[in-house]
Design a protein around this motif. Structure first.
Motif, mmCIF file in Angstrom:
data_model
loop_
_atom_site.group_PDB
_atom_site.id
_atom_site.type_symbol
_atom_site.label_atom_id
_atom_site.label_comp_id
_atom_site.label_asym_id
_atom_site.label_seq_id
_atom_site.Cartn_x
_atom_site.Cartn_y
_atom_site.Cartn_z
ATOM 1 N N GLU A 2 23.739 43.163 35.634
ATOM 2 C CA GLU A 2 24.408 44.455 35.616
ATOM 3 C C GLU A 2 24.880 44.795 34.196
ATOM 4 O O GLU A 2 24.729 45.923 33.729
ATOM 5 N N VAL A 3 25.418 43.819 33.511
ATOM 6 C CA VAL A 3 25.876 44.011 32.136
ATOM 7 C C VAL A 3 24.673 44.214 31.219
ATOM 8 O O VAL A 3 24.669 45.104 30.369
ATOM 9 N N SER A 4 23.664 43.406 31.405
ATOM 10 C CA SER A 4 22.471 43.496 30.574
ATOM 11 C C SER A 4 21.813 44.874 30.678
ATOM 12 O O SER A 4 21.420 45.462 29.670
ATOM 13 N N LYS A 5 21.724 45.402 31.881
ATOM 14 C CA LYS A 5 21.130 46.731 32.074
ATOM 15 C C LYS A 5 21.949 47.804 31.381
ATOM 16 O O LYS A 5 21.411 48.728 30.777
ATOM 17 N N TRP A 6 23.255 47.691 31.467
ATOM 18 C CA TRP A 6 24.125 48.682 30.840
ATOM 19 C C TRP A 6 23.977 48.646 29.324
ATOM 20 O O TRP A 6 23.890 49.673 28.668
ATOM 21 N N GLY A 25 31.871 38.464 41.857
ATOM 22 C CA GLY A 25 30.563 37.930 42.223
ATOM 23 C C GLY A 25 29.894 37.116 41.139
ATOM 24 O O GLY A 25 28.729 36.752 41.267
ATOM 25 N N LEU A 26 30.616 36.821 40.061
ATOM 26 C CA LEU A 26 30.036 36.028 38.977
ATOM 27 C C LEU A 26 30.077 34.535 39.246
ATOM 28 O O LEU A 26 29.316 33.775 38.657
ATOM 29 N N VAL A 27 30.976 34.121 40.121
ATOM 30 C CA VAL A 27 31.151 32.698 40.414
ATOM 31 C C VAL A 27 31.214 32.513 41.926
ATOM 32 O O VAL A 27 31.819 33.321 42.626
ATOM 33 N N THR A 28 30.568 31.462 42.389
ATOM 34 C CA THR A 28 30.739 31.045 43.777
ATOM 35 C C THR A 28 31.379 29.664 43.767
ATOM 36 O O THR A 28 31.140 28.859 42.863
ATOM 37 N N ILE A 29 32.197 29.428 44.771
ATOM 38 C CA ILE A 29 32.896 28.149 44.883
ATOM 39 C C ILE A 29 32.416 27.444 46.138
ATOM 40 O O ILE A 29 32.360 28.048 47.212
ATOM 41 N N THR A 30 32.054 26.183 45.967
ATOM 42 C CA THR A 30 31.658 25.362 47.113
ATOM 43 C C THR A 30 32.580 24.163 47.208
ATOM 44 O O THR A 30 33.015 23.614 46.190
ATOM 45 N N GLN A 31 32.859 23.787 48.410
ATOM 46 C CA GLN A 31 33.731 22.635 48.678
ATOM 47 C C GLN A 31 32.864 21.404 48.887
ATOM 48 O O GLN A 31 31.936 21.413 49.690
ATOM 49 N N TYR A 49 33.900 23.233 43.585
ATOM 50 C CA TYR A 49 33.012 23.368 42.443
ATOM 51 C C TYR A 49 32.650 24.829 42.212
ATOM 52 O O TYR A 49 32.401 25.580 43.150
ATOM 53 N N CYS A 50 32.608 25.191 40.940
ATOM 54 C CA CYS A 50 32.282 26.554 40.541
ATOM 55 C C CYS A 50 30.859 26.601 39.999
ATOM 56 O O CYS A 50 30.467 25.763 39.184
ATOM 57 N N LYS A 51 30.142 27.601 40.450
ATOM 58 C CA LYS A 51 28.758 27.804 40.012
ATOM 59 C C LYS A 51 28.615 29.252 39.569
ATOM 60 O O LYS A 51 29.110 30.164 40.222
ATOM 61 N N ILE A 52 27.931 29.456 38.455
ATOM 62 C CA ILE A 52 27.718 30.817 37.935
ATOM 63 C C ILE A 52 26.621 31.508 38.736
ATOM 64 O O ILE A 52 25.672 30.872 39.176
ATOM 65 N N GLU A 53 26.781 32.785 38.926
ATOM 66 C CA GLU A 53 25.769 33.619 39.577
ATOM 67 C C GLU A 53 25.174 34.530 38.507
ATOM 68 O O GLU A 53 25.681 35.616 38.242
ATOM 69 N N PHE A 54 24.086 34.063 37.886
ATOM 70 C CA PHE A 54 23.492 34.780 36.756
ATOM 71 C C PHE A 54 23.002 36.172 37.129
ATOM 72 O O PHE A 54 23.021 37.074 36.297
#
Length: 103
Positions: free
Chosen positions: A75-79, A53-59, A65-70
């Motif tokens: 989840e990492v930051s909370k941990w 779920g860190l990257v979504t791909i659009t055609q 194209y790859c886009k980051i899902e900040f």
């Protein structure tokens, strides 16, 4: 296999891919051009990032194209935050102890 965000960021190549697309949406070829490994290897890394779920791909036309899902990185930051608080408290207590010892 269910993957999580921690598995995604465990690999240095995937962290570099995240860094690249954090600043701009890039197509798969533009990402692959930044590495000396094969395009199929980069595709596999991107597949893992997508599964987490860190990257979504659009055609767009023939390009993907790859886009980051900040939001997923939260989840990492909370941990990490729980340990940051723990160590901050421990270091503050040590500082207080050392200051009292010096007096």
């Amino acid at each position: 296999m269910r993957r999580d965000v921690f598995q995604a960021i465990a690999d240095p190549t995937r962290r570099e891919i995240i860094h690249l697309i954090a600043h701009q949406t890039l197509n798969l070829n533009a990402i692959a051009d930044q590495f000396e490994v094969s395009r199929p290897a980069i595709s596999q890394h991107i597949k893992i990032l997508t599964e987490c779920g860190l990257v979504t791909i659009t055609q767009k036309g023939r390009d993907r194209y790859c886009k980051i899902e900040f939001k997923k990185l939260q989840e990492v930051s909370k941990w990490i935050e729980q340990y940051r608080n723990f160590w901050t408290n421990k270091l503050d207590a040590l500082e207080k102890h050392l200051n009292q010892k010096d007096k």
